[in-house]
Write a protein that holds these residues in place. Structure first.
Motif, PDB file in Angstrom:
ATOM      1  N   UNK A 196     129.014  12.439-131.035  1.00 32.86           N
ATOM      2  CA  UNK A 196     129.372  12.841-132.390  1.00 32.86           C
ATOM      3  C   UNK A 196     130.500  11.968-132.921  1.00 32.86           C
ATOM      4  N   UNK A 197     130.439  11.667-134.195  1.00 27.53           N
ATOM      5  CA  UNK A 197     131.499  10.838-134.787  1.00 27.53           C
ATOM      6  C   UNK A 197     132.838  11.566-134.809  1.00 27.53           C
ATOM      7  N   UNK A 198     132.820  12.893-134.571  1.00 28.40           N
ATOM      8  CA  UNK A 198     134.065  13.663-134.558  1.00 28.40           C
ATOM      9  C   UNK A 198     134.655  13.825-133.152  1.00 28.40           C
ATOM     10  N   UNK A 199     133.883  13.418-132.149  1.00 32.44           N
ATOM     11  CA  UNK A 199     134.290  13.651-130.762  1.00 32.44           C
ATOM     12  C   UNK A 199     135.155  12.495-130.265  1.00 32.44           C
ATOM     13  N   UNK A 236     122.695   7.731-129.138  1.00 29.58           N
ATOM     14  CA  UNK A 236     122.344   8.456-130.352  1.00 29.58           C
ATOM     15  C   UNK A 236     123.656   8.915-130.966  1.00 29.58           C
ATOM     16  N   UNK A 237     124.067   8.261-132.036  1.00 33.18           N
ATOM     17  CA  UNK A 237     125.323   8.560-132.702  1.00 33.18           C
ATOM     18  C   UNK A 237     125.029   9.486-133.875  1.00 33.18           C
ATOM     19  N   UNK A 238     125.747  10.619-133.926  1.00 30.37           N
ATOM     20  CA  UNK A 238     125.407  11.658-134.893  1.00 30.37           C
ATOM     21  C   UNK A 238     126.626  12.050-135.715  1.00 30.37           C
ATOM     22  N   UNK A 239     126.357  12.536-136.932  1.00 32.96           N
ATOM     23  CA  UNK A 239     127.408  13.030-137.817  1.00 32.96           C
ATOM     24  C   UNK A 239     126.819  14.103-138.714  1.00 32.96           C
ATOM     25  N   UNK A 240     127.650  14.665-139.593  1.00 34.01           N
ATOM     26  CA  UNK A 240     127.157  15.664-140.542  1.00 34.01           C
ATOM     27  C   UNK A 240     126.161  15.038-141.507  1.00 34.01           C
ATOM     28  N   UNK A 241     126.309  13.723-141.744  1.00 37.02           N
ATOM     29  CA  UNK A 241     125.454  13.037-142.715  1.00 37.02           C
ATOM     30  C   UNK A 241     124.099  12.625-142.146  1.00 37.02           C
ATOM     31  N   UNK A 242     124.057  12.388-140.833  1.00 31.52           N
ATOM     32  CA  UNK A 242     122.797  11.931-140.258  1.00 31.52           C
ATOM     33  C   UNK A 242     122.993  11.396-138.851  1.00 31.52           C
TER      34      UNK A 242
END
Length: 569
Positions: free
Chosen positions: A194-197, A218-224
């Motif tokens: 996650x981009x927040x992690x 697999x990089x993930x965020x709230x946007x996609x």
């Protein structure tokens, strides 16, 4: 294809990965106790084994958990592991890449629990569908345990899939290279970040890090979301993400459950593409990289031309490397034509009474010139093939070598005489010790190291097919050339010994039908040697080889497979 038409497909592949449902299954296994088959408590580490139905089959999911969340940046090298008699990762080492390093904390957890993990390995070795997973530090242990599995089950259909959530990186660039040597091995690792992690980027707050990612991210965020297996590109994204973590310190690993569910719903609802805004679409690769940055909430980077340029260079290199990746199967089919041309050349020169070795050595006709191109094509291929096999991890490299052993042995026996001919045409000496190529040595070494059945098949000769064989010793003509040189130095004791050994060597080959009858053609270098040697020894000289060479009809009988060697014992 121009570089402006290249495309990075990470934003399109990520939804495909998410839609498989494997992320949901893995995360649910991490937080659930309902499907636990067994569990084991170790030192600061435990694991659970889940059994889950998946596409009509039994899917086993191994979940690692840690009671220690403190991880250090220190690395330990494979050299130090071997000094401690820990050799479980030695199979990753190659001659080109003999050393690598892993995170010391993660390794310690694996090492302290080695006994229970060996038992676990034995239990799941036959599992046809296996996922190894964990979150945070436990995910890093899951990655290292999966590497441990690759030595025995990593290259077949039952290879494991390691899915981690917010895991630390576990090794240096050398480890990444060891894993990436095998596309099969590299595909066993899927890392969800996650981009927040802040945890996955703990060791890479700057670009001078010793750590390097491997596998697919697999990089993930709230946007996609976006995905990539380009290690350099992933590292660049992780460095960019790490700069945003000051305001994200409150992230909890449990949030991956919400992220996975949210992304799964978006995929099912076909909400795949983030808003592109004013992204310049004139360069497809830059546009696709910008979409990936947008999917991770890294919008400011889209305006940073230096970062975009660097990412573009990394992606171009990665795409081009994959396009030019050595494909032995496809190329070998093409090169069969070159081998067929050499077979034709061999037959043609034989009809001319000289043999292909001496015809090429003397360059009698334009056909000899044509052979240079076929020889170079084949040599280039096999040099690259041998290099590729040597760079692979030991077990897979061994399987790779066995697969190409038949073709490689035929190539060596056909083409090395041409290389020898060139060498001695240019007044070279002592080819075997001074000039012989590594790839010829390796091809011969692989044959000698192969199983007995393979060796017997490739070395088997018969009286009935001796007319068509290639001489088994591909250095035969180098020995002939050295014997010719020794004839000029016959008064030298060393030269005499060399000639005696050569005489015995030739007769043993003949006795075993291991040398082509081409050597008896009137214009061959072998016959030139024999005539000089016979003159030196005198007409009264007697030996088993002399008895055989005394009558030309013996040559014909040898070629027909009818000569009785017992008659000259």
């Amino acid at each position: 294809m121009s570089q402006s038409s290249l495309f990075s497909s990470g934003s399109q592949l990520a939804p495909f990965v998410i839609s498989s449902g494997l992320l949901r299954l893995s995360w649910n296994a991490i937080i659930s106790l309902e499907t636990v088959v067994n569990s084991k408590q170790g030192v600061r580490l435990s694991y659970k084994v889940h059994s889950v139905p998946f596409h009509g089959k039994d899917l086993k999911i191994i979940v690692f958990e840690t009671q220690d969340h403190d991880v250090q940046v220190d690395l330990i090298s494979s050299y130090d592991l071997n000094k401690e008699n820990f050799v479980d990762f030695e199979f990753l080492c190659t001659q080109r890449n003999p050393l690598f390093s892993v995170n010391k904390t993660v390794f310690s957890l694996l090492h302290e629990n080695h006994q229970i993990l060996v038992q676990l390995k034995d239990e799941i070795i036959s599992s046809t569908q296996l996922i190894v997973t964990g979150s945070g530090l436990a995910g890093s242990v899951a990655s290292l345990f999966t590497i441990y599995l690759l030595d025995t089950i990593g290259s077949g259909k039952n290879r494991p899939l390691c899915i981690t959530f917010g895991a630390f990186l576990i090794g240096d660039k050398k480890l990444q290279e060891s894993i990436s040597r095998s596309s099969t091995w590299n595909s066993c690792f899927l890392n969800v970040v996650s981009h927040k992690d802040p945890l996955p980027t703990l060791f890479i707050t700057n670009k001078t890090t010793s750590y390097m990612p491997f596998g697919t991210f697999l990089l993930v965020s709230d946007e996609g979301s976006t995905s990539s297996e380009n290690s350099e590109f992933i590292l660049e994204l992780l460095v960019a993400i790490s700069s945003t973590h000051v305001q994200n310190q409150g992230f909890q690993s449990a949030e991956y459950g919400n992220i996975v569910e949210s992304l799964f719903r978006k995929v099912i609802c076909k909400d795949l593409t983030p808003q592109a805004g004013n992204i310049n679409l004139s360069d497809s690769l830059l546009a696709s990289i910008s979409l990936q940055l947008l999917a991770l909430g890294l919008t400011p980077l889209i305006q940073d031309t230096n970062i975009l340029k660097k990412m573009r260079i990394q992606e171009v290199k990665f795409i081009m490397d994959k396009r030019t990746l050595f494909d032995p199967s496809r190329k070998l089919n093409v090169l069969k034509k070159d081998m067929a041309q050499l077979e034709w050349y061999k037959k043609k020169t034989k009809n001319q009474g000289i043999g292909y070795y001496d015809s090429f050595r003397n360059m009698y006709s334009h056909f000899d010139q044509d052979v240079i191109g076929f020889q170079k094509n084949l040599t280039k291929y096999w040099e690259q093939m041998v290099e590729e096999a040597e760079m692979k991890p030991q077990k897979e490299g061994s399987q790779f070598r066995t697969r190409w052993l038949y073709a490689g042995t035929n190539y060596r026996r056909m083409v090395e005489p041409l290389v020898i001919a060139e060498y001695y045409r240019d007044k070279g000496q002592d080819y075997v010790n001074k000039e012989r190529s590594i790839h010829f040595k390796k091809l011969e070494e692989w044959l000698n190291e192969g199983n007995q059945k393979t060796r017997d098949s490739l070395n088997k000769t018969s009286k009935h097919n001796v007319e068509s064989i290639l001489t088994l010793d591909s250095c035969f003509w180098a020995h002939v050339e050295e014997a010719l040189i020794a004839c000029k130095e016959f008064k030298n004791e060393e030269a005499k010994n060399k000639l005696d050994k050569f005489e015995n060597y030739v007769y043993n080959l003949l006795k075993n039908y291991a040398v082509s009858p081409e050597i008896f053609l009137p214009k061959s270098s072998y016959m030139s040697w024999w005539n000089k040697y016979k003159a030196i020894k005198g007409s009264s000289y007697d030996s088993t080889l002399a008895s055989f060479m005394a009558k030309s009809e013996n040559y014909k009988e040898y070629a027909e497979g009818t000569f009785d060697f017992l008659s000259v014992q």
